[in-house]
Design a protein around this motif. Sequence first.
Motif, short mmCIF file in Angstrom:
data_model
loop_
_atom_site.label_atom_id
_atom_site.label_comp_id
_atom_site.label_asym_id
_atom_site.label_seq_id
_atom_site.Cartn_x
_atom_site.Cartn_y
_atom_site.Cartn_z
N GLU A 180 0.84 -1.21 0.00
CA GLU A 180 0.00 0.00 0.00
C GLU A 180 0.86 1.26 0.00
N PRO A 208 0.00 4.39 3.47
CA PRO A 208 -0.92 3.68 4.36
C PRO A 208 -1.24 4.54 5.58
N PRO A 209 -2.36 4.27 6.23
CA PRO A 209 -2.65 5.02 7.45
C PRO A 209 -1.56 4.77 8.47
N PRO A 210 -1.19 5.72 9.28
CA PRO A 210 -1.77 7.07 9.38
C PRO A 210 -0.93 8.12 8.67
N ASP A 216 -7.92 6.61 5.54
CA ASP A 216 -7.47 6.52 4.15
C ASP A 216 -8.35 7.35 3.21
#
Lengths: 108, 304
Positions: free
Chosen positions: B35, B38-40, B58
Motif C-alpha cells: 500500500e 498507508p494510514p496514518p 485513508d
Amino acid sequence: MEKLEFTLPACAAPASRGFTQSFALCGVVASGNLEVLVGAGAAASVCEISVTTSARGFAPIWQALLSEFAAQNPAGGTRIAINDMGATPAVVSLRLGQALCEYLGAER
Amino acid sequence: MNAALPGAFTPAPSFFEATARQRVQQLLDAGSWREFLPPPTLASSPHLAALDMPGAFDDGVIIGAGLLGAKAVLVAAQEGRFMGGAVGEIHGAKIVGLLRRALAEKPAAVLLLVDSGGVRLHEANAGLIAVSEIMRAVLAARAARIAVLALIGGSCGAFGGMAIVCSLCSAVLMSEEGRLGLSGPEVIETVMGFEEFDARDRALVWRVTGGKHRYLMGDSADLVEDSSAAFRQGVLDCLGSQDTAPATLASLRATQKGLRARMTRFSSCRDGSEVWAGLGISAPQDVPLLERDALIGLKKGLPA
C-alpha cells in the motif's frame, strides 16, 4: 464531533508474538460502525487511545469501555486511533479486539 | 487472512460484500500487495472536519502496487461503505497520484476498483476538481498505452463523476451486482419525478443500470460472477486481449456516431427489458434470472 484522548495502564504484549505488520486497521467509518487503527506506542506499560466520534457527550462511556479493554488485553505499547460514527459499545469492543489480534499477529 | 478451521465451510468470497482492503487482497497474487501512503501517513479530510464530521484514515480509498498473475499492476480500491465511496479532495489526489505513477512505472495495467456514488458533495468544488483531475489522469495513462481497467461490483456501483471516469477507461468489467449510470436512481426520481423513474423499484434499477444490461449494451467488456476470483480471471483475460492503442479522432468519431444511433434506436424504451427486446432477445423477461454463462451465450447469438 468530539475528540477524546486516553492514556490507560495496560499489560505489555508478550514479546513472543512478533509484530507481523507496522499497523492494523479494522472496520469502516459508516453509520453505527467505526475504524480502529493500531500501531506502536511510546511506552510498554500504557495504551494510548485517541477517539474522534460523531456522537457528543459519551466521554464517560468511552472511558469505561476503553479502560476495561486496556485492563483485559495485552494492549501495552500500542497506540490506537479511532474514527467513530455512532457505533454501539458492543461494536466498539468487537473492533478493538479484532484490530489488536490482527496487529499482534494472533490467530482469532 | 486467517486460516480457516479444518472442515469449516468457506464460501467463495463475495466481491460485493468485501471491504476495499479485502478486495485487493483477494484479487492480487498472495502477499504481493504494497500500500502507498498507508494510514496514518495522511491527514483525514479537512473538509469533513470543518463540517464537524469524522473522516477516515485513508479517506475512503486505498492505493498501491501488486502482482496479478505475476504481472505488475497498480491498484486503487474505493471503500463504498465510507460516505458512499464519494470522491473528496484527498481521495481524488490519491487516485491521480497513482495514475501519474503509472506513467513512470509502466505497469501491465492500472486497476480501478470503483465503488462510488460520484463526487463527495461535502467537499464541493474541491471534490469536483478532484474528479476532473482523475479523468485527465486516466486519459494521460491511456495516451501512454497503459491499460486502465475499471472493475465494478460493489454496493454503490459507479455513478456521477466516477461513471464518467469508468467510461474513459480502456475497458470496464462488471458483475451482475454492479451498476453503472451517470445520474443515480434517486437523483433521477428527485429531479424528474416518480412517474419518470421509481428509484425504489430495485429490479427496474438493475434492468437499467446493472451489470447484465451494461454487458448486453457493450458498455462492459465482460460480465463476471460476484467473486474476487472471477474478477481476477476477468482482468487476466482482458490483459491478454486488450488493445492499448490510444484513441484517434476517427475512432472517437465512430464511437460518437454509434452512441447517437443507439440513442435514436432506443429512445422510446422505458425499461431495460424493452431495450433487450430491441436487441433481438426473444424472451427479455427471462434475462434477470439467467446465469452468467447463459447470458454470455445469449449475447454471442445476437444479431450484430
